[in-house]
Scaffold this active site. Structure first.
Site, short mmCIF file in Angstrom:
data_model
loop_
_atom_site.label_atom_id
_atom_site.label_comp_id
_atom_site.label_asym_id
_atom_site.label_seq_id
_atom_site.Cartn_x
_atom_site.Cartn_y
_atom_site.Cartn_z
N MET A 75 -8.54 6.99 10.01
CA MET A 75 -8.93 7.78 8.83
C MET A 75 -9.90 8.88 9.24
O MET A 75 -10.84 9.17 8.51
CB MET A 75 -9.61 6.87 7.78
CG MET A 75 -8.71 5.76 7.28
SD MET A 75 -9.53 4.67 6.13
CE MET A 75 -10.31 3.50 7.24
N LYS A 127 -3.40 3.56 -2.61
CA LYS A 127 -4.23 4.71 -2.92
C LYS A 127 -3.68 5.87 -2.12
O LYS A 127 -3.49 5.76 -0.93
CB LYS A 127 -5.67 4.45 -2.49
CG LYS A 127 -6.04 3.01 -2.67
CD LYS A 127 -7.47 2.77 -2.36
CE LYS A 127 -7.78 1.30 -2.26
NZ LYS A 127 -7.52 0.43 -3.29
N ASP A 151 0.84 -1.20 0.00
CA ASP A 151 0.00 0.00 0.00
C ASP A 151 0.87 1.24 0.00
O ASP A 151 2.03 1.19 0.40
CB ASP A 151 -0.87 0.01 1.26
CG ASP A 151 -2.05 -0.93 1.13
OD1 ASP A 151 -2.32 -1.35 -0.01
OD2 ASP A 151 -2.70 -1.23 2.15
N1 SAH Z 1 -4.45 -1.47 8.84
C1 SAH Z 1 -4.06 -0.18 9.37
C2 SAH Z 1 -5.12 0.87 9.16
C3 SAH Z 1 -5.37 1.19 7.72
S1 SAH Z 1 -6.48 2.50 7.49
C4 SAH Z 1 -3.69 -0.33 10.85
O1 SAH Z 1 -3.92 -1.36 11.44
O2 SAH Z 1 -3.12 0.61 11.41
C5 SAH Z 1 -5.38 3.88 7.34
C6 SAH Z 1 -5.46 4.72 8.59
O3 SAH Z 1 -4.63 4.15 9.58
C7 SAH Z 1 -4.94 6.14 8.44
O4 SAH Z 1 -5.92 6.99 7.89
C8 SAH Z 1 -4.65 6.49 9.88
O5 SAH Z 1 -5.82 6.79 10.58
C9 SAH Z 1 -4.14 5.15 10.42
N2 SAH Z 1 -2.68 5.09 10.41
C10 SAH Z 1 -1.90 4.22 9.76
N3 SAH Z 1 -0.60 4.42 10.06
C11 SAH Z 1 -0.58 5.46 10.92
C12 SAH Z 1 0.46 6.16 11.58
N4 SAH Z 1 1.76 5.83 11.43
N5 SAH Z 1 0.13 7.19 12.40
C13 SAH Z 1 -1.17 7.53 12.59
N6 SAH Z 1 -2.17 6.91 11.97
C14 SAH Z 1 -1.89 5.89 11.16
#
Ligand code: SAH
Length: 483
Positions: A391, A278, A256
């Site tokens: 998100m 995306k 991703d």
């Molecule tokens: N599978 C991922 C989430 C995917 S959705 C997980 O378990 O973390 C994508 C969202 O994840 C982003 O919009 C944000 O809200 C969060 N996210 C992912 N990495 C992040 C990071 N390093 N810091 C803060 N938010 C994060």
């Protein structure tokens, strides 16, 4: 593991020295130390100095090293592939460096990085395998410490194993098809019973194992494999060991956009990398296309790592990919990762559950708050659950207003983390009432996670900025601009 993509000012290579002349100018302690290092190679060592330290001379005689007890002269450098200046006299060392350079011979001047064409590394020697550690001259002691650690990690028999591999190379080329099968062969060769037999000195057993492995690897229908792997929140060293291993074994990495380059690059250099991500505006593959891609790569016999940020099972749309793999009969597995909520909590030193305060947790995107009826989790929030909003930038206002309307106190504590776990992380804190301001922070370009609940009050706000001040600043700037 490295942070992001650091730039090396000196690029490591291995210079062939077998039977070649390497010349050291100097006969004292520094020259002796270099000679000892170089004697680990098969170079023909020549030491030039009018006076040679007696211990050095004795050791040199035992190790077949040539000594030339004459004053230094540039003509003596001709024919060398490397030159070391270690006379202890800066003017002479400088002259040696100039002369070597004029003859296009790379030169190293002891303790004078500015005069060097190359640095000598600290070495872990398991010939033919070598690990060279360099610090660009910044920390010889650090290099020695790293050397000691790596030395401990590597079996003393590693060199024997590598030599055995060289012995079988031709047979493997004949009998194991190149590509995925051959890589699999070598990965079993170096990782399994053969390695253990060599380590135990049971070379006959090792040879039998190799024959067996060669037979097993004779052409068969390729069967691929897909691992849905959590990349964690972004910091390379928050990958799990299993994720790291699968990345290193993968033929293809489909990742991703949110997964940083430093994590993707844990994979083999020659692995194919496909960005399926995306990210605002860029062209990206549809979920359907990704599903088809995974299935077709696996059908080619490839080992595929589908790398998703955080944990693949949390807002990772993994359900659709799993269904596609199951339907196509592709072997697959799931490797959990550290989800963003946990990384954000760690950055804030925020206990997500807190005895007597919060005993349940909600992972949400807040998107279900847009409808007419209140989702169940809103009630949980009011009863004291800690809520992690993924998100959530665009839904910040909805989340705040709807939760407040449902009865959650507007004073409830809120913590916001951008780029959790990464060096460029930013932390904000405030109350539920401050939260709508988030949508207006145009400089929040990284992924953002919001945590809401009384447990947040237990966080450390040392490195965090109040949301309210941020908002006041932003609106003051807005007014100024308008004026
Ligand atoms: N599978 C991922 C989430 C995917 S959705 C997980 O378990 O973390 C994508 C969202 O994840 C982003 O919009 C944000 O809200 C969060 N996210 C992912 N990495 C992040 C990071 N390093 N810091 C803060 N938010 C994060």
């Amino acid at each position: 593991m490295s942070e992001q993509n650091a730039t090396l000012n000196a690029f490591p290579i291995f210079v062939k020295t077998d039977g070649k002349r390497v010349t050291i100018i100097g006969g004292g302690g520094e020259a002796f130390a270099k000679a000892r290092l170089l004697a680990q190679s098969s170079a023909r060592l020549l030491v030039i100095a009018e006076v040679i330290d007696p211990a050095f001379a004795k050791w040199g005689a035992d190790h077949g090293i040539d000594f030339l007890r004459v004053p230094y002269h540039r003509d003596l450098l001709a024919g060398s592939v490397l030159v070391f200046a270690a006379t202890g006299d800066l003017a002479t060392d400088r002259r040696v460096a100039q002369d070597a350079r004029a003859l296009s011979i790379p030169v190293n001047v002891v303790d004078r990085p500015e005069l060097c064409d190359f640095y000598t590394p600290a070495i872990v020697n398991r010939a033919p395998v070598a690990v060279a550690i360099g610090t660009e001259g910044t920390g010889p002691v650090l290099a020695q410490q790293i050397r000691a650690r790596i030395d401990q990690m590597l079996s003393p028999a590693l060199g024997r194993l590598a030599t055995l591999a060289a012995h079988y190379r031709e047979a493997v080329e004949l009998r194991v098809p190149r590509g995925a099968a051959r890589r699999r062969f070598w990965s079993s060769f170096f990782g399994g019973r053969i390695a253990r037999s060599v380590e135990n000195g049971a070379l006959q057993d090792a040879a039998l194992e190799v024959e067996k492995l060669l037979r097993d690897h004779e052409p068969v229908e390729p069967v691929g494999h897909v691992a849905l792997v959590g990349a964690g929140p972004g910091a390379q060293d928050l990958l799990t060991l299993r994720a790291q291993r699968l990345l290193m074994e993968a033929d293809v990495i489909v990742h991703d956009a949110l997964v940083p380059e430093s994590v993707v690059s844990v994979g083999r250099r020659d692995a194919d990398r496909i960005n399926a991500g995306k990210r605002k505006g860029c062209h990206s593959k549809s979920q359907e296309e990704i599903n088809e891609l995974l299935v077709s790569l696996a059908r080619e016999g490839k080992r595929v790592v589908r790398l998703k940020c955080g944990d693949p099972m949390v807002f990772g749309r993994v359900g659709e990919e799993l269904a596609a793999l199951r339907e196509a009969g592709i072997p697959h597995e799931i490797v959990p990762g550290i989800t963003a909520a946990c990384a954000a909590a760690a950055d804030f030193r925020l206990p997500l559950t807190l005895r007597g305060v919060a005993s349940s947790m909600v992972f949400t995107t807040g998107h279900d708050l847009k409808g007419n009826s209140l989702p169940d989790w809103a009630r949980l929030a009011i009863e004291g659950a800690t809520v992690a909003v993924y998100m959530g930038r665009s839904t910040a206002a909805d989340v705040s207003e709807r939760l407040a309307a449902a009865g959650l106190s507007p004073d409830t504590a809120v913590a916001v983390v951008e780029n959790a776990s990464l060096p460029n992380s930013r932390l904000f804190h405030g109350t539920l009432a401050d939260l709508p301001a988030l949508a207006g922070f145009d400089d929040l370009t990284g992924p953002v996670l919001t945590i809401i609940g009384d447990a947040v009050a237990g966080a450390s706000f040392e490195n965090s900025e109040p949301l309210a001040r941020r908002r006041a600043l932003a609106s003051a700037m807005g007014e100024e601009a308008a004026a």
